[in-house]
Design an enzyme around this catalytic site. Structure first.
Site: not given
Ligand code: PEP
Length: 252
Positions: A9, A11, A95, A97, A167, A173, A213
């Site tokens: 992803n 972003k 997601h 976000e 998630e 992040g 992460s």
């Molecule tokens: C994501 O954007 O779905 C995500 C898991 O980000 P990160 O790996 O940076 O935590």
């Protein structure tokens, strides 16, 4: 047999040129990998350059969001058919976000999910709890609510096509990762819940990704868990080296 999926992803990162360079270097490095589904989800503006970058490979193209209507006066939005015509075969929906900053509700995610399935896109639906919810012992309640909300009125046939990404919001992040056991426990819970809603086949075949992460250093331990079938990767998917290492960690 569940084929692992590793999705990046990106972003709101990468211009057209940067996206092309990353996609083509991944294509070159990953020529020998064919036992894993690799999906790149760049911003809308870079879909066509990433499509060019991965041409001739078996890397898949995905988007990070879509609208549920076919077309109309929805300034700034993109439809499922537009994604298909740009070469996408996957789309990330719900997601955290989007839930957090753009007020996406279960109802909206359910409408998007139905439309994505109708046009033949493979949806990756995200579920997961916030830190305060985990600390209050509400992880399962929140995850079940996201799951039931997204899957509302989905037939067995439709449900089979959905990829789920667990998630935990507190791990996205932030550099904090759920431990392999913490993640696997929730994956198991999700699988068990699906058994209540659909057939044994859905229960057994459902691809459930972990996201939060994921890095080269922790990928192997997470991906070795029995109920973790791949990863949705944010930050570490933005560089060829780290994303390649994560992908190679998924090879059994
Ligand atoms: C994501 O954007 O779905 C995500 C898991 O980000 P990160 O790996 O940076 O935590």
């Amino acid at each position: 047999m569940r084929i692992p999926v590793i999705a990046g992803n990106w972003k709101m990162y990468k211009t057209d040129k940067e996206a092309y360079e990353l996609a083509s270097s991944l294509k070159n490095r990953l020529k020998d990998v064919n036992s894993i589904k690799i999906v790149l989800c760049p911003p809308f503006t870079a879909l066509s350059s990433v499509k060019k970058g991965i041409e001739g490979s078996n890397i898949h193209l995905g988007a990070q969001n879509m609208h549920w209507e076919d077309e109309g006066a929805f300034t700034g939005e993109i439809s499922a058919k537009m994604l298909l015509s740009s070469g996408c075969s996957f789309v990330i929906l719900g997601h955290s976000e989007r839930r957090m900053y753009f007020s996406e509700t279960n109802e909206i995610i359910n409408k998007k999910l139905k439309k994505a399935l109708e046009v033949g896109l493979n949806p990756i639906v995200c579920v997961g709890e916030r830190l305060e919810e985990r600390e209050a012992g509400k992880t399962e309640e929140v995850v079940e609510n996201h799951l039931k909300g997204a899957f509302e009125e989905l037939s067995e046939k439709e449900a089979k096509k959905v990829v789920i990404a667990y998630e935990p919001v507190w791990a996205i992040g932030t550099g904090k990762t759920a431990s392999p056991k913490q993640a696997n426990d929730v994956h198991r819970f999700i699988r068990e819940k699906l058994k209540g809603l659909y057939s044994q086949e859905v229960y057994e075949s459902k691809i459930i990704l972990y996201g939060g992460s994921v890095k080269p250093e922790n990928a192997k331990d997470l991906l070795n868990q029995v109920d973790i079938d791949g990863a949705l990767v944010g930050g570490a998917s933005l560089k060829t080296d780290s994303f390649e290492k994560i992908i190679r960690s998924a090879i059994i």
